[in-house]
Scaffold this motif. Sequence first.
Motif, short mmCIF file in Angstrom:
data_model
loop_
_atom_site.label_atom_id
_atom_site.label_comp_id
_atom_site.label_asym_id
_atom_site.label_seq_id
_atom_site.Cartn_x
_atom_site.Cartn_y
_atom_site.Cartn_z
N LEU A 109 0.83 -1.21 0.00
CA LEU A 109 0.00 0.00 0.00
C LEU A 109 0.86 1.25 0.00
N VAL A 110 1.96 1.24 0.75
CA VAL A 110 2.88 2.38 0.76
C VAL A 110 3.45 2.61 -0.65
N VAL A 111 3.83 1.53 -1.32
CA VAL A 111 4.37 1.65 -2.68
C VAL A 111 3.31 2.20 -3.64
N LEU A 112 2.08 1.74 -3.50
CA LEU A 112 1.01 2.24 -4.38
C LEU A 112 0.76 3.73 -4.16
N LEU A 113 0.77 4.16 -2.90
CA LEU A 113 0.60 5.59 -2.62
C LEU A 113 1.76 6.39 -3.16
N GLY A 114 2.98 5.86 -3.01
CA GLY A 114 4.14 6.55 -3.55
C GLY A 114 4.09 6.64 -5.06
N ALA A 115 3.62 5.59 -5.70
CA ALA A 115 3.51 5.59 -7.16
C ALA A 115 2.48 6.63 -7.62
N ALA A 116 1.42 6.81 -6.83
CA ALA A 116 0.43 7.84 -7.17
C ALA A 116 1.06 9.22 -7.15
N GLY A 117 1.94 9.47 -6.16
CA GLY A 117 2.64 10.75 -6.11
C GLY A 117 3.56 10.94 -7.30
N VAL A 118 4.28 9.88 -7.68
CA VAL A 118 5.16 9.95 -8.86
C VAL A 118 4.35 10.26 -10.11
N ALA A 119 3.22 9.56 -10.28
CA ALA A 119 2.38 9.78 -11.45
C ALA A 119 1.82 11.20 -11.48
N ALA A 120 1.44 11.73 -10.31
CA ALA A 120 0.89 13.08 -10.26
C ALA A 120 1.93 14.11 -10.67
N VAL A 121 3.17 13.94 -10.26
CA VAL A 121 4.23 14.87 -10.65
C VAL A 121 4.56 14.71 -12.13
N PHE A 122 4.61 13.48 -12.59
CA PHE A 122 4.92 13.22 -14.00
C PHE A 122 3.89 13.86 -14.92
N ALA A 123 2.64 13.94 -14.47
CA ALA A 123 1.57 14.49 -15.30
C ALA A 123 1.61 16.01 -15.40
N ARG A 124 2.38 16.68 -14.55
CA ARG A 124 2.43 18.15 -14.56
C ARG A 124 3.29 18.65 -15.69
N SER A 125 2.72 19.49 -16.53
CA SER A 125 3.47 20.05 -17.66
C SER A 125 4.42 21.15 -17.23
N ASP A 126 4.22 21.68 -16.02
CA ASP A 126 5.06 22.79 -15.55
C ASP A 126 6.24 22.31 -14.72
N LEU A 127 6.45 21.00 -14.63
CA LEU A 127 7.55 20.46 -13.84
C LEU A 127 8.47 19.63 -14.74
N GLY A 128 9.77 19.77 -14.51
CA GLY A 128 10.75 19.01 -15.28
C GLY A 128 10.98 17.63 -14.68
N GLN A 129 11.79 16.83 -15.36
CA GLN A 129 12.03 15.46 -14.91
C GLN A 129 12.72 15.40 -13.55
N ILE A 130 13.55 16.40 -13.26
CA ILE A 130 14.24 16.39 -11.97
C ILE A 130 13.26 16.47 -10.81
N SER A 131 12.07 17.01 -11.07
CA SER A 131 11.06 17.13 -10.02
C SER A 131 10.57 15.77 -9.54
N LEU A 132 10.76 14.73 -10.34
CA LEU A 132 10.36 13.39 -9.92
C LEU A 132 11.14 12.92 -8.71
N LEU A 133 12.27 13.57 -8.43
CA LEU A 133 13.05 13.19 -7.25
C LEU A 133 12.23 13.34 -5.96
N ALA A 134 11.33 14.31 -5.93
CA ALA A 134 10.54 14.55 -4.70
C ALA A 134 9.62 13.38 -4.38
N PRO A 135 8.74 12.95 -5.31
CA PRO A 135 7.88 11.82 -4.96
C PRO A 135 8.64 10.50 -4.80
N VAL A 136 9.73 10.33 -5.55
CA VAL A 136 10.53 9.12 -5.40
C VAL A 136 11.14 9.08 -4.00
N ALA A 137 11.68 10.22 -3.56
CA ALA A 137 12.25 10.30 -2.21
C ALA A 137 11.19 10.03 -1.16
N ALA A 138 9.97 10.54 -1.39
CA ALA A 138 8.88 10.30 -0.45
C ALA A 138 8.54 8.82 -0.38
#
Length: 518
Positions: A109-138
């Motif tokens: 369940l923790v992994v699924l919630l974390g993956a949701a955060g990664v997907a939400a950041v990935f979907a943002r057009s105003d954020l670059g790839q480096i921003s994925l570090l935040a949800p991955v770290a979470a």
Amino acid sequence: MSTLQEAPPEAPRRLSLPVATLIGLLALAAALGVGHLVAGFVGYTASPFIAVANYVIDHSPTAIVKWAERTLGTWDKPVLKLGLAVVLVLLALLAGQLSRRTPRAGQVLVVLLGAAGVAAVFARSDLGQISLLAPVAALVAGLAVFSWLHRLALPPGVVHDRGFDRRKFLRAGVGVVAGSGVAAVVGQVAGTSSDAEDSRAAVGPLVPARTAPPLPADADFAKLGSPPFLTPNAAFYRIDTALVVPQLRTEDWSLKIHGMVDREVTFSYADIRSRPLVERRVTLTCVSNEVGGPLISNASWIGVDLADLLDQAGVQAGAQQMFATSVDGWTCGTPANVALDRTRGAMLAIGMNGEPLPVEHGFPARIVIPGLYGYVSATKWVQSLEFTRWDDRQAYWLSRGWAEQAPIKTESRIDTPSAYARVSAGKVRLAGTAWAQHTGIAKVEVRLDQGPWQPAVLSAEVSKDTWRMWWIELDVPQGSHQASVRATDQDGYTQTENRADPVPDGATGWHSVTLNAS
């Protein structure tokens, strides 16, 4: 003959409810704290909590968005944050309860919630790839803390959690709470330290080369109950999708004009600031405004003619829409012919009511186009204007079923007395507002119950692009009565009685209030 007594079966290893609950909550705290910390350095809106909330805003059905705006108003975003927090807490509790014997279910369940955060950041057009570090770290932090605490609470060889070292577990829990709190605070400070307000203060006085005409003394009837002609910045309505108000310094802002143009051009804030500025008074209206609603305000805007900037790019003949993008990724489609029409008075505004734009209203720069509802004309924090055909790009609200063309409809409302007000029988004064931006108001009429329509006194017309105030005195006998108002614009159109929903192109109908006279 001797008999062997069988030993009782060993009870299954299992965590108590309080310990399992605490493990889930501490893992959530660690994930959010670390994610917020990393986001402070790679992109503030990449914080998993903010990214998921933004995803909900961006993908909510039109009916839900409309209900939230109508019911919650400016409280829609705080309520969303609270609701998301409650959901996360419940999921954290569930992760703990599912892991009373083994951590595996909770870890999944923790992994699924974390993956949701990664997907939400990935979907943002105003954020670059480096921003994925935040949800991955979470994700990593949440999973590591969950597994670690579970192992502390239920180490190998222990029958149940009463056999573990409680002091060691509590020290670990306190450490997680403290570390998560510090991480969140550092991330908050780092992510909001762009000093947008300091940059705004450094802009200095905005002195237009072409000022708006002086306001006549009877521009409003505020003493009689109408709103003031100019809405103070703090009271100006605000409807947008920004969960976190973008923080931009003037030196970090630029505007790119591209797409179906002869030459791509980019303007810095200094480029705009150094041009001769113009001042215009324009009333903005939200398409979500219900009949009689408050989502309309008027301001004195300072900026430059948008047509001058577009001329430098050379917009091509086949362009149908000006596709504007905000720094937070929100998009807006404006009919290209309206943006290019010099008689319309479209502006790139950098000032509002005599001062630089407030941060929440678009600083450093925003679009202001008279006569169109805000969702096709009023992009805040604008950074890109792309000229395209309608079929090439669909803006945020257009893709959700709202109209492509959105001229503001002729409407009016009663501001005082309020609905169900108690008044003294006899002469009763009513006051209110009417608007038909870019067409102008010709007359306002009021009636009591089903009586004849009576003309109201109109304020001086300041501009066809601004609202107009009115007042009237009616003879109101004892009892309960309904007062209604209607406006006629300068094209001769009288607003219809028929009620229409704001979707897809603005509400219609007469505004009425019930008066209780005694």
